[in-house]
Design an enzyme around this catalytic site. Structure first.
Site, short mmCIF file in Angstrom:
data_model
loop_
_atom_site.label_atom_id
_atom_site.label_comp_id
_atom_site.label_asym_id
_atom_site.label_seq_id
_atom_site.Cartn_x
_atom_site.Cartn_y
_atom_site.Cartn_z
NE ARG A 54 7.73 2.17 -0.49
CZ ARG A 54 6.93 3.11 -0.10
NH1 ARG A 54 6.91 4.28 -0.71
NH2 ARG A 54 6.11 2.95 0.92
N GLY A 55 4.66 1.16 -2.38
CA GLY A 55 3.45 1.89 -2.01
C GLY A 55 2.36 1.51 -2.99
CB ALA A 56 -1.02 0.11 -2.45
NE ARG A 95 6.02 -5.50 -2.86
CZ ARG A 95 6.13 -4.51 -1.97
NH1 ARG A 95 6.34 -3.27 -2.38
NH2 ARG A 95 6.05 -4.75 -0.68
CG ASP A 249 0.02 -2.25 1.05
OD1 ASP A 249 0.24 -1.86 2.20
OD2 ASP A 249 0.74 -1.97 0.09
CG ASN A 259 -0.45 -0.16 5.96
OD1 ASN A 259 -0.29 0.12 4.78
ND2 ASN A 259 0.11 0.54 6.92
CE LYS A 260 5.75 -2.61 4.29
NZ LYS A 260 6.09 -3.77 3.45
#
Ligand code: MRU
Length: 369
Positions: A54-56, A95, A249, A259-260
């Site tokens: 995970r993580g862009a 995603r 992201d 972002n998150k």
């Protein structure tokens, strides 16, 4: 960066077997360090969707290798370009918010588009995926070097007191290939001998802060304290945060940043307390086709069970526990959008700019077509 004192990257091609891509299974950190094998496009799609990775930036590079594997699978196909287009659609659907995914898939498709020979196509795809990976390392490193300047300035005003930095989610090396985006300036500050201390938001519901950021800071020997997601505002009111830095992201033309989930609330608190709020932004996360982030960035909605259950270590085993009644309805947005007006600056690989069309254009004119 380090795991158990050994330098590692988050994704690699197996040295003995070029058609095996390997990653750390991030679903098990910090309790287990396990490697996950990606042998097919479907494995890559699964790894992205289920947050093995995970993580862009890491999502993007995993998708790039997924397209390389698709080229191998397309070898015997009568219509290889159709097969590749379908693989691209499958990966892109995993995603929706992190734009690096679509960007990397597009880069791979463009690289192989005109290559007719199947073996040559595979070779070109692997080269391209490796190239994007290496570029990501350089981008993260440069974000760190530019961000270091900001931390140095703050440190200079603190007369030897530690610089307290709050971060949300995980935008460290585990979210990229190496160094990270938001955490890269922190690692560079540590190397430069600056006393840094990081407030780590736990980041419900998947706890990327608790499971990943705290883990990687610990492995690197950076001082940090885990806090629950609601603590940041209180810390800021009491002068306990010198700066906030988060990842992104997707950052759009007007400087709005997805972002998150929960990032927006941190930005509001920072604004109210005059705490500088920075975003570590690799150019692969820029999407200048969107004018207004709050209105138009697609926000991923995930399974409500991620909110209803929490995962942790119980009696030596990783277990999931229900934290509400079984029949409680739950809503689980993965991301929110922080309007540009709350952002002090975007720290990119080319320097720091204002979160605005003018600012982004000054560093990345080519992104505006
Ligand atoms: O849902 P995740 O874990 O993929 O979300 C990650 C984040 O929101 C990160 O902050 C973002 O991708 C930046 S990563 C350098």
């Amino acid at each position: 960066m380090l795991i158990n004192g050994k330098h590692q990257q988050t994704i690699w091609v197996n040295e003995q077997d070029e058609i095996l891509i390997q990653v750390f299974d991030q679903r098990h950190f910090p309790h287990k360090v396990e490697v996950f094998d990606i042998r097919t496009t479907k494995d890559a799609a699964f790894a992205i969707k289920e947050m093995v990775v995970r993580g862009a930036p890491l999502i993007g590079i995993t998708a790039a290798y997924g397209m390389y594997l698709a080229c191998i699978e397309a070898r015997g196909e009568k219509k290889p370009n159709l097969y590749l287009a379908e693989a691209a659609t499958e990966l892109n659907a995993t995603r929706p918010t992190a734009i690096n995914l679509a960007w990397a898939v597009h880069e791979l498709l463009s690289a192989v588009h005109k290559v007719k020979d199947p073996e040559e196509r595979i070779k070109v795809a692997l080269q391209k995926a490796n190239q994007l990976k290496e570029e990501d390392v350089a981008i993260s490193k440069n974000i760190g070097l530019h961000g270091l300047g900001v931390i140095k300035e703050i440190a200079a005003k603190k007369n030897g007191e530690p610089v307290n930095i709050l971060t949300h989610c995980n935008a460290g090396w585990l979210a990229t290939i190496d160094w990270g985006t938001a955490l890269s300036p922190i690692y560079h500050a540590q190397e430069a001998g600056i006393d840094v201390h990081v407030w780590v938001d736990e980041t419900r519901p998947r706890n990327q802060g608790a499971n990943l950021t705290a883990f990687e800071l610990n492995e690197q020997g950076v001082r940090h304290t885990l806090i629950n997601d609601n603590t940041g505002g209180h810390l800021m009111q009491h002068g306990m945060v010198d700066m906030v830095i988060v990842g992104t992201d997707r950052t759009v033309r007007n400087g709005d940043v997805a972002n998150k989930i929960g990032t927006y609330l941190k930005a509001l608190a920072a604004h109210d307390n005059n705490v500088p709020f920075y975003v570590g932004l690799p150019s692969s996360t820029l999407d200048c086709s969107i004018a207004d982030g709050v209105k138009d960035i697609p926000i991923e909605t995930r399974d409500g069970n991620e909110v209803k259950y929490m995962q942790g270590k119980v009696d030596g085993e990783i277990k999931s526990v229900l934290i509400c009644s079984e029949d409680t309805p739950a809503l689980n947005y993965g991301f929110d959008v922080t309007p540009a007006k709350y952002i002090t600056g975007l720290i990119t690989e080319r320097g720091i700019c204002e979160a605005s069309e003018e600012g982004i254009r000054s560093l990345f004119p080519e992104k505006f077509g």
